[in-house]
Scaffold this active site. Structure first.
Site, mmCIF file in Angstrom:
data_model
loop_
_atom_site.group_PDB
_atom_site.id
_atom_site.type_symbol
_atom_site.label_atom_id
_atom_site.label_comp_id
_atom_site.label_asym_id
_atom_site.label_seq_id
_atom_site.Cartn_x
_atom_site.Cartn_y
_atom_site.Cartn_z
ATOM 1 C CB SER A 43 -0.873 -0.028 1.263
ATOM 2 O OG SER A 43 -1.293 1.262 1.580
ATOM 3 C CB ILE B 105 0.725 1.745 4.604
ATOM 4 C CG1 ILE B 105 -0.759 1.495 4.909
ATOM 5 C CG2 ILE B 105 1.575 1.370 5.811
ATOM 6 C CD1 ILE B 105 -1.097 0.060 5.263
ATOM 7 C CE LYS C 184 28.892 -0.555 7.443
ATOM 8 N NZ LYS C 184 27.622 -1.010 8.030
ATOM 9 C CB VAL D 132 -4.364 -6.235 3.690
ATOM 10 C CG1 VAL D 132 -5.069 -7.394 4.377
ATOM 11 C CG2 VAL D 132 -3.623 -6.698 2.450
ATOM 12 C CB THR E 124 22.211 -6.772 12.145
ATOM 13 O OG1 THR E 124 21.571 -5.948 13.117
ATOM 14 C CG2 THR E 124 23.665 -6.932 12.500
HETATM 15 P P1 FAD Z 1 8.552 -1.638 5.926
HETATM 16 O O1 FAD Z 1 9.581 -0.875 5.204
HETATM 17 O O2 FAD Z 1 7.808 -0.932 7.022
HETATM 18 O O3 FAD Z 1 7.517 -2.148 4.849
HETATM 19 C C1 FAD Z 1 6.237 -2.590 5.210
HETATM 20 C C2 FAD Z 1 5.417 -2.786 3.961
HETATM 21 O O4 FAD Z 1 4.173 -3.360 4.318
HETATM 22 C C3 FAD Z 1 5.088 -1.499 3.215
HETATM 23 O O5 FAD Z 1 5.183 -1.715 1.827
HETATM 24 C C4 FAD Z 1 3.634 -1.231 3.578
HETATM 25 O O6 FAD Z 1 2.951 -0.528 2.587
HETATM 26 C C5 FAD Z 1 3.117 -2.664 3.674
HETATM 27 N N1 FAD Z 1 1.909 -2.803 4.481
HETATM 28 C C6 FAD Z 1 1.790 -2.747 5.827
HETATM 29 N N2 FAD Z 1 0.492 -2.902 6.184
HETATM 30 C C7 FAD Z 1 -0.203 -3.097 5.039
HETATM 31 C C8 FAD Z 1 -1.574 -3.329 4.755
HETATM 32 N N3 FAD Z 1 -2.501 -3.372 5.705
HETATM 33 N N4 FAD Z 1 -1.931 -3.463 3.461
HETATM 34 C C9 FAD Z 1 -1.004 -3.418 2.454
HETATM 35 N N5 FAD Z 1 0.294 -3.199 2.676
HETATM 36 C C10 FAD Z 1 0.687 -3.036 3.950
HETATM 37 N N6 FAD Z 1 18.601 -2.078 8.462
HETATM 38 C C11 FAD Z 1 19.840 -2.274 7.992
HETATM 39 O O7 FAD Z 1 20.174 -3.385 7.577
HETATM 40 N N7 FAD Z 1 20.730 -1.240 7.978
HETATM 41 C C12 FAD Z 1 20.446 -0.031 8.488
HETATM 42 O O8 FAD Z 1 21.268 0.880 8.414
HETATM 43 C C13 FAD Z 1 19.172 0.168 9.071
HETATM 44 N N8 FAD Z 1 18.817 1.357 9.623
HETATM 45 C C14 FAD Z 1 17.578 1.487 10.210
HETATM 46 C C15 FAD Z 1 17.268 2.649 10.918
HETATM 47 C C16 FAD Z 1 16.031 2.753 11.567
HETATM 48 C C17 FAD Z 1 15.722 3.974 12.371
HETATM 49 C C18 FAD Z 1 15.084 1.724 11.456
HETATM 50 C C19 FAD Z 1 13.739 1.841 12.101
HETATM 51 C C20 FAD Z 1 15.394 0.578 10.743
HETATM 52 C C21 FAD Z 1 16.634 0.438 10.148
HETATM 53 N N9 FAD Z 1 16.984 -0.732 9.489
HETATM 54 C C22 FAD Z 1 18.242 -0.910 9.010
HETATM 55 C C23 FAD Z 1 15.995 -1.775 9.289
HETATM 56 C C24 FAD Z 1 15.468 -1.712 7.864
HETATM 57 O O9 FAD Z 1 14.974 -0.430 7.599
HETATM 58 C C25 FAD Z 1 14.362 -2.747 7.695
HETATM 59 O O10 FAD Z 1 14.826 -4.007 8.091
HETATM 60 C C26 FAD Z 1 13.962 -2.841 6.250
HETATM 61 O O11 FAD Z 1 13.655 -1.598 5.726
HETATM 62 C C27 FAD Z 1 12.780 -3.764 6.100
HETATM 63 O O12 FAD Z 1 11.599 -3.175 6.475
HETATM 64 P P2 FAD Z 1 10.274 -3.969 6.149
HETATM 65 O O13 FAD Z 1 10.215 -4.226 4.697
HETATM 66 O O14 FAD Z 1 10.201 -5.138 7.071
HETATM 67 O O15 FAD Z 1 9.117 -2.980 6.606
#
Ligand code: FAD
Length: 496
Positions: free
Chosen positions: A37, A40, A76, A184, A343
Site C-alpha cells: 500500500s 501506508i 562501506k 489489506v 544487521t
Molecule cells: P517496511 O519498510 O515498514 O515495509 C512494510 C510494507 O508493508 C510497506 O510496503 C507497507 O505498505 C506494507 N503494508 C503494511 N500494512 C499493510 C496493509 N494493511 N496493506 C497493504 N500493505 C501493507 N537495516 C539495515 O540493515 N541497515 C540499516 O542501516 C538500518 N537502519 C535502520 C534505521 C532505523 C531507524 C530503522 C527503524 C530501521 C533500520 N533498518 C536498518 C531496518 C530496515 O529499515 C528494515 O529491516 C527494512 O527496511 C525492512 O523493512 P520492512 O520491509 O520489514 O518494513
C-alpha cells in the site's frame, strides 16, 4: 500443494523476498503475488549493510555495477564509533580480518603478546579495511595466490533504501511476480486449520494464497494481528526506542564507512551515498524528548537538511515465533534490534535463505516450522549480545542514559563471553555467528575492555619469529592500501 505465495508488504523485506523466491521458483508451478500500500508506505530507512549482502546479490545474479548505479550506492569498509567509549574518543569496527590466524589460534593473541613486549599498539594496522578507511580509500582488489599475496579488501554497501526496493521490484516483476496495490483490511482463515486463506483489500479485491509471507513491517499484520505470536521485548538491554531521520546534502570527501556518533540519549548515524547523506538519531524516549532529539540531529548534520525530519518508533526484540501455520514473518514484522551494526537487512536475507531451503511442497511440516523458528531466534539472539556490549562497556557516565546502560544487568551469555575475553583474550563464537573474533576484538578494545592474558599457544614461537610474522603482515596491509585510489574518485569513475 503450496502453489500460491502471497507476500504482504513492499519494503526492503517484501521485495528481497519476492526477488529471491522469483529467481529460484520462476518457471515452476509456484506463483508469487506481492501486495503493498503506497498510502501506508515503507519505513524508508535501512541504508547500511554488512558484507554477506554480496551472497544475496550474487545468488540473484545481480551485476554489481547495475546495483551500485541504480541504488546510488557507495562502499562501506566498517563503522567508526565516535564518543562511545568516552567523549572525544573514536574507534573503528572494520570488516575483514585482523592479521591472519596462525597455528590454530586467532591473530589477536599474537598481537597481544607483541604489544606486551613493546610491539605496535595499533592493532588496526593489521587490517586492510581499517587502514584504507583511515585514508578514505577503496577499490575492489584482485589477488594472485602465492607468498606475495596482499590482503583482501572486504566491503559492503551504503545504498538508498527506496531505490533498492525499486531495483528489486523491477527484478522480481521481470521474473513473473505480480504486484497488487491496495490496503489489506481483513484476513480470512480456514475455520478448522487456522491457516490464512485470503487477504481482503479495502478496494474490494481478494487475494488468495497457500503460503503468506508477512513483510508488513513493525505492525506484523499477519504474524501478530492474526496469530498473536507474541514479542520478546529486549528493551531492558537495548533501550533505544525511537529514531528521527533526515537526508542531508553531501559535503567533503566521500567516506567509505558509516559513522556512529554517540549523544546523551543514544547515537547518530551518518551514511554517505552518491547523491546525499543519510542521517538519523536513534534515542531512548525515556531520556530525551522528540523535539530535543530533532534538534540534536539537525545541529549535527554536515550539510544542509534536504527534507523534514521523520520520527519512527520501535521496540527492540524478536517475535517469539516467525513461522506459524502458513504464515512466515520476514523483516521488521519478525523483530528489530536497532540499526547499530546494520544487521536488519542481513536478517531478512537469512530468513529468505531459510524459506527457500525449507520451502514446503504439498504440506507444511511442523518439524521444519520448529527448525525455522529456532534458527531465526538464534540469529537475533547472537546479534543482540554484540549490540549490548557496545553500550554496557563504556566509561561514559555523563547522562542518565549512559548511566543506565553502563549499570544494567547483562544476559548470562554475554557475561560468559566477557569473562573468557578478560582472562585470555579469547572470543567465544559459535560456528554461524554473524560477528566473529575481529568484530568482538575491535569493539571490546575500542570500548576500553582490555584482556589480561592471551592464548598460551601464542608463546610457542620465538620473539624473532613473532616480530618477523607480524611485521610481514603489517607491511602487506600497508602495501595493499598504497595501491588503492580514493573512494570518491573510484565511485565517480565507475558509477557516476
Ligand atoms: P517496511 O519498510 O515498514 O515495509 C512494510 C510494507 O508493508 C510497506 O510496503 C507497507 O505498505 C506494507 N503494508 C503494511 N500494512 C499493510 C496493509 N494493511 N496493506 C497493504 N500493505 C501493507 N537495516 C539495515 O540493515 N541497515 C540499516 O542501516 C538500518 N537502519 C535502520 C534505521 C532505523 C531507524 C530503522 C527503524 C530501521 C533500520 N533498518 C536498518 C531496518 C530496515 O529499515 C528494515 O529491516 C527494512 O527496511 C525492512 O523493512 P520492512 O520491509 O520489514 O518494513
Amino acid at each position: 500443494m503450496i502453489n500460491r505465495v502471497v507476500i504482504l508488504g513492499g519494503g526492503t523485506a517484501g521485495w528481497m523476498s519476492a526477488a529471491a523466491l522469483a529467481k529460484s521458483l520462476a518457471g515452476g508451478p509456484v506463483s508469487i503475488t506481492l501486495v503493498e500500500s503506497e498510502a501506508i508506505g515503507t519505513v524508508g530507512v535501512g541504508e547500511a549493510t554488512i558484507p554477506p549482502i554480496m551472497i544475496y546479490n550474487n545468488a540473484l545474479g545481480i551485476s554489481e555495477a547495475d546495483f551500485v548505479r541504480a541504488t546510488k550506492a557507495t562502499f562501506k569498509l566498517g563503522i567508526e564509533f565516535a564518543n562511545w567509549r568516552k567523549q572525544g574518543v573514536s574507534y573503528f569496527h572494520p570488516f575483514g580480518m585482523l592479521g591472519s590466524d596462525m597455528d590454530g589460534i586467532s591473530f589477536m593473541h599474537y598481537w597481544l603478546r607483541w604489544r606486551k613486549n613493546g610491539g605496535a599498539t595499533d592493532f588496526l594496522s593489521f587490517n586492510a579495511e581499517a587502514c584504507a578507511a583511515r585514508e578514505n580509500k577503496f577499490a575492489w582488489v584482485e589477488n594472485e595466490a602465492g607468498p606475495k599475496m596482499l590482503p583482501d579488501v572486504n566491503y559492503a554497501y551504503h545504498f538508498d533504501a527506496g531505490l533498492y526496493a525499486k531495483f528489486l521490484r523491477e527484478f522480481a516483476e521481470a521474473r513473473g511476480v505480480s504486484r497488487i496495490e491496495g490496503k489489506v483490511s481483513e484476513v480470512t482463515q480456514n475455520p478448522h486449520t487456522g491457516d490464512i486463506e485470503k487477504l481482503l483489500l479495502e478496494n474490494g479485491r481478494v487475494v488468495e494464497g497457500d503460503l503468506f509471507i508477512d513483510c508488513s513491517g513493525f505492525r506484523g499484520m499477519l504474524i501478530e494481528q492474526v496469530y498473536q505470536t507474541g514479542y520478546e521485548d529486549w528493551s531492558h538491554w537495548l533501550p533505544v526506542d525511537s529514531a528521527v531521520a533526515v537526508p542531508s546534502a553531501s559535503t567533503g570527501e566521500l567516506l567509505p564507512y558509516t559513522r556512529s556518533i554517540a549523544h546523551d540519549a543514544g547515537w547518530q548515524w551518518r551514511i554517505p551515498l552518491q547523491h546525499r547523506v543519510g542521517n538519523g538519531y536513534v534515542y531512548c524516549s525515556k531520556y530525551t524528548s522528540d523535539e530535543q532529539a530533532r534538534e540534536v540531529l539537525l545541529n549535527n548534520l554536515d550539510g544542509e537538511a534536504l527534507a523534514e525530519p521523520r520520527t519512527l518508533r520501535f521496540t527492540t526484540g524478536v517475535r517469539k515465533k516467525s513461522w506459524v501455520n502458513n504464515c512466515i514473518a520476514v523483516g521488521l514484522s519478525s523483530g528489530f534490534l536497532e540499526p547499530l551494526e546494520s544487521t536488519s537487512i542481513h536478517l531478512i536475507q537469512r530468513a529468505v535463505h531459510k524459506i527457500l531451503a525449507m520451502f514446503p511442497r504439498s504440506k507444511i511440516q511442523p518439524s521444519l516450522v520448529e527448525r525455522f523458528n529456532r534458527e531465526m531466534y538464534q540469529e537475533y539472539d547472537e546479534v543482540k549480545d554484540f549490540l549490548i556490549a557496545h553500550y554496557a562497556i563504556t566509561e561514559r557516565d555523563d547522562s542518565p542514559f549512559w548511566r543506565y546502560v553502563k549499570n544494567m544487568e547483562l544476559p548470562a551469555s554475554l557475561v560468559e563471553k566477557l569473562e573468557v575475553f578478560k582472562e585470555r583474550g579469547e572470543v567465544l563464537v559459535n560456528r554461524y555467528d554473524m560477528f566473529r573474533e575481529t568484530s568482538w576484538f575491535a569493539v571490546l578494545l575500542g570500548q576500553g575492555f582490555e584482556p589480561e592474558g592471551y592464548h598460551p599457544v601464542a608463546d610457542a614461537i620465538s620473539d624473532e619469529q613473532l616480530h618477523m610474522r607480524l611485521t610481514h603482515i603489517r607491511n602487506a596491509v600497508a602495501k595493499r592500501v598504497s595501491t588503492l585510489p580514493k573512494h570518491g574518485e573510484f565511485v565517480r569513475k565507475h558509477y557516476m
